[in-house]
Write a protein that holds these residues in place. Sequence first.
Motif, PDB file in Angstrom:
ATOM      1  N   VAL A   1       0.854  -1.192   0.000  1.00 28.15           N
ATOM      2  CA  VAL A   1       0.000   0.000   0.000  1.00 28.15           C
ATOM      3  C   VAL A   1       0.885   1.235   0.000  1.00 28.15           C
ATOM      4  O   VAL A   1       1.615   1.492   0.956  1.00 28.15           O
ATOM      5  CB  VAL A   1      -0.936   0.015   1.227  1.00 28.15           C
ATOM      6  CG1 VAL A   1      -1.823   1.261   1.199  1.00 28.15           C
ATOM      7  CG2 VAL A   1      -1.796  -1.246   1.259  1.00 28.15           C
ATOM      8  N   GLY A   2       0.851   1.979  -1.100  1.00 27.96           N
ATOM      9  CA  GLY A   2       1.646   3.189  -1.233  1.00 27.96           C
ATOM     10  C   GLY A   2       2.703   3.054  -2.310  1.00 27.96           C
ATOM     11  O   GLY A   2       3.605   2.214  -2.201  1.00 27.96           O
TER      12      GLY A   2
ATOM     13  N   GLU B   1      -2.618   2.346  -4.501  1.00 24.91           N
ATOM     14  CA  GLU B   1      -2.174   3.732  -4.363  1.00 24.91           C
ATOM     15  C   GLU B   1      -3.380   4.648  -4.416  1.00 24.91           C
ATOM     16  O   GLU B   1      -4.230   4.530  -5.313  1.00 24.91           O
ATOM     17  CB  GLU B   1      -1.185   4.089  -5.481  1.00 24.91           C
ATOM     18  CG  GLU B   1      -0.853   5.559  -5.610  1.00 24.91           C
ATOM     19  CD  GLU B   1      -0.304   6.185  -4.331  1.00 24.91           C
ATOM     20  OE1 GLU B   1      -0.825   7.252  -3.917  1.00 24.91           O
ATOM     21  OE2 GLU B   1       0.621   5.600  -3.733  1.00 24.91           O
ATOM     22  N   ARG B   2      -3.456   5.554  -3.441  1.00 22.38           N
ATOM     23  CA  ARG B   2      -4.591   6.474  -3.358  1.00 22.38           C
ATOM     24  C   ARG B   2      -4.615   7.463  -4.518  1.00 22.38           C
ATOM     25  O   ARG B   2      -5.682   7.827  -5.017  1.00 22.38           O
ATOM     26  CB  ARG B   2      -4.530   7.233  -2.029  1.00 22.38           C
ATOM     27  CG  ARG B   2      -5.627   8.262  -1.836  1.00 22.38           C
ATOM     28  CD  ARG B   2      -5.500   8.920  -0.466  1.00 22.38           C
ATOM     29  NE  ARG B   2      -4.161   9.449  -0.248  1.00 22.38           N
ATOM     30  CZ  ARG B   2      -3.750  10.636  -0.697  1.00 22.38           C
ATOM     31  NH1 ARG B   2      -4.573  11.401  -1.397  1.00 22.38           N
ATOM     32  NH2 ARG B   2      -2.530  11.057  -0.440  1.00 22.38           N
TER      33      ARG B   2
ATOM     34  N   ASN C   1       3.928  11.998  -6.986  1.00 22.11           N
ATOM     35  CA  ASN C   1       4.134  12.293  -5.570  1.00 22.11           C
ATOM     36  C   ASN C   1       4.683  13.701  -5.396  1.00 22.11           C
ATOM     37  O   ASN C   1       5.366  14.233  -6.276  1.00 22.11           O
ATOM     38  CB  ASN C   1       5.146  11.301  -4.984  1.00 22.11           C
ATOM     39  CG  ASN C   1       4.611  10.598  -3.755  1.00 22.11           C
ATOM     40  OD1 ASN C   1       3.674  11.067  -3.134  1.00 22.11           O
ATOM     41  ND2 ASN C   1       5.217   9.483  -3.420  1.00 22.11           N
TER      42      ASN C   1
ATOM     43  N   GLU D   1      -8.377   4.088  -2.450  1.00 17.25           N
ATOM     44  CA  GLU D   1      -8.245   4.572  -1.076  1.00 17.25           C
ATOM     45  C   GLU D   1      -8.500   3.422  -0.102  1.00 17.25           C
ATOM     46  O   GLU D   1      -9.599   2.878  -0.046  1.00 17.25           O
ATOM     47  CB  GLU D   1      -9.231   5.702  -0.817  1.00 17.25           C
ATOM     48  CG  GLU D   1      -9.163   6.248   0.601  1.00 17.25           C
ATOM     49  CD  GLU D   1     -10.258   7.251   0.883  1.00 17.25           C
ATOM     50  OE1 GLU D   1     -10.284   7.787   2.019  1.00 17.25           O
ATOM     51  OE2 GLU D   1     -11.103   7.485  -0.007  1.00 17.25           O
TER      52      GLU D   1
ATOM     53  N   GLY E   1       2.599  -1.775   4.576  1.00 14.58           N
ATOM     54  CA  GLY E   1       2.183  -0.385   4.492  1.00 14.58           C
ATOM     55  C   GLY E   1       3.379   0.512   4.240  1.00 14.58           C
ATOM     56  O   GLY E   1       4.236   0.666   5.105  1.00 14.58           O
TER      57      GLY E   1
ATOM     58  N   ASP F   1       2.706   3.674   3.067  1.00  9.18           N
ATOM     59  CA  ASP F   1       1.801   4.758   2.706  1.00  9.18           C
ATOM     60  C   ASP F   1       2.032   6.039   3.488  1.00  9.18           C
ATOM     61  O   ASP F   1       1.116   6.833   3.686  1.00  9.18           O
ATOM     62  CB  ASP F   1       0.341   4.307   2.815  1.00  9.18           C
ATOM     63  CG  ASP F   1       0.002   3.609   4.125  1.00  9.18           C
ATOM     64  OD1 ASP F   1       0.919   3.140   4.821  1.00  9.18           O
ATOM     65  OD2 ASP F   1      -1.195   3.526   4.459  1.00  9.18           O
TER      66      ASP F   1
ATOM     67  N   SER G   1      -0.139   7.127   7.447  1.00  9.76           N
ATOM     68  CA  SER G   1      -0.418   5.760   7.036  1.00  9.76           C
ATOM     69  C   SER G   1      -1.772   5.236   7.515  1.00  9.76           C
ATOM     70  O   SER G   1      -2.040   5.159   8.721  1.00  9.76           O
ATOM     71  CB  SER G   1       0.686   4.838   7.553  1.00  9.76           C
ATOM     72  OG  SER G   1       0.363   3.489   7.354  1.00  9.76           O
TER      73      SER G   1
END
Length: 540
Positions: A29-30, A53-54, A61, A143, A174, A176, A180
Amino acid sequence: MHAMNRRTDRSDGAGADPREARDTDVIVVGAGPTGLLLAGDLAEAGLGVTLLERRPAEISNLTRALVVHARTLEQLDARGLADELVAGGHPLSGLRLFGRATIDPTQLRSRFPFVLVTPQFEVERVLERRARRAGVSFRHDSEVLGLDQDAEGVTVRFRTAEGLGSVRAAYVVGTDGVRSTIREAVGLPFPGKSVVRSLVLADVRLAQEPDSPLTFNATGEAFALIASFGGGWYRVIGWNRHHQAADDAPADLDEIRELTRLALGSDYGMHDARWVSRFHSDERQVPSYRVGRVFLAGDAAHVHSPAGALGMNTGLQDAANLSWKLAAVLRGRAPDGLLDSYQTERHPVGKQALRSSGALIRIALMPTGPGRAVRALAAQLVNRVRPLARRAVHTLSGLGIAYPAGPGAHPLTGRRAPDLRLAGGSRLYELLRQGRFVLITPAGEPGVPQAPASGGDSSRPADDRADDRVVTASWRSARRTALLVRPDGYIAWATDATAPAARAAALRGAVAHWTGTEDGASIATALTPPAHAADTPAGR
């Protein structure tokens, strides 16, 4: 989009395979640098990886990292990415810390005896390209809402523009960032505090080009850093003691000009800011990098001030440490307990990064008067006391990091392996690109398959039992030490024994011990002592 359900054969002879209920092997995640390196490593090891990825795919980024240190470049070299990154960046022979204090990376025994100035988005670009080629399944605009884990796996729930969804895997990592969602989902605290408030970032053009692609100074009243992005754009990061505002307070080009004049003596004719932002910098670290089948890495696990440029570098090295262990467990070559060594080895490194960056920023921000005298003394010590200068450059470069060795271990065990030149003209970090352990033995060692004396591929599988787990190579010199190097470039085992029979038996035992060819549990037990950081890299 690549399929999400690719799996890897196991060799543990188990009955019903719980993976049949999984969509993939690992969820990352991320999609920052840490997540991209980790996902690429796992996919290249033949594992199924889904990266959530959100951000939408077309939004990059926010680049804050600007520096890549020597140890990170070595890790990228072990993936065939460093040379491209160096070619597009600005190698510097020194990095200014505060006052007149500088570190001199030219003394490092590394293929990269410099500090590379390059924006974070360039690091992400090469890592994302590699991850996609390896087969990572990217899911942007996703998300994460939460997760549920049990004895067999983890289910991550997320929301996209099309609605709600979920994906299940054996493990979740994670990466993220500081806010996070994964850290919150497993209930981990993030203790710490803010150390610098009202930092300002901007991308600008300059009428006057600075003398260096990275310019930095701190006076106690202000500090500023200007770094070249190429294409005529410069990133500015600064702070002004006399202008402290909330994160949501507006910032403009006039404020940037003022703080750079205070810190650097000039604003270099700044104009055409394409964006300006304000933020604060924290020092925080989670107490545990693992909760069951969930791991944290990078800023999700530790954050600190920008001093020393340690953030992105520490995160990428987290990923390099965790990826080979996840691959070993998921491919049935080690028990789940091996993954506990990620906490044992990397949590102390994160703590040291907080201490180092914290010390640098506190010295830099001391008010004028007595603070100026303290900075001047500290600068003289760093610049003139050779042991202190050596420790500083090895700490910031990452070359001084070492991991624990058990009682009676060889002095090189747990230390970084330099990029050794080997018989046949190869380098150690070229061999590490295969994602395997590398066994280095003296030329002509009895009972051990040897690499060719010259020309051609200088490596091959060590024996039938190790199959694709180990490659072997020989020293180019007459050195008699035998080394087994982990996939992340740290020495797992070494011996200077000279009796041929005993040496050969020890060598075969070490290969089996570390690769799981006879007893995978031994890999986990070998990594149980507390971690530490040493300031002398292997091979000095």
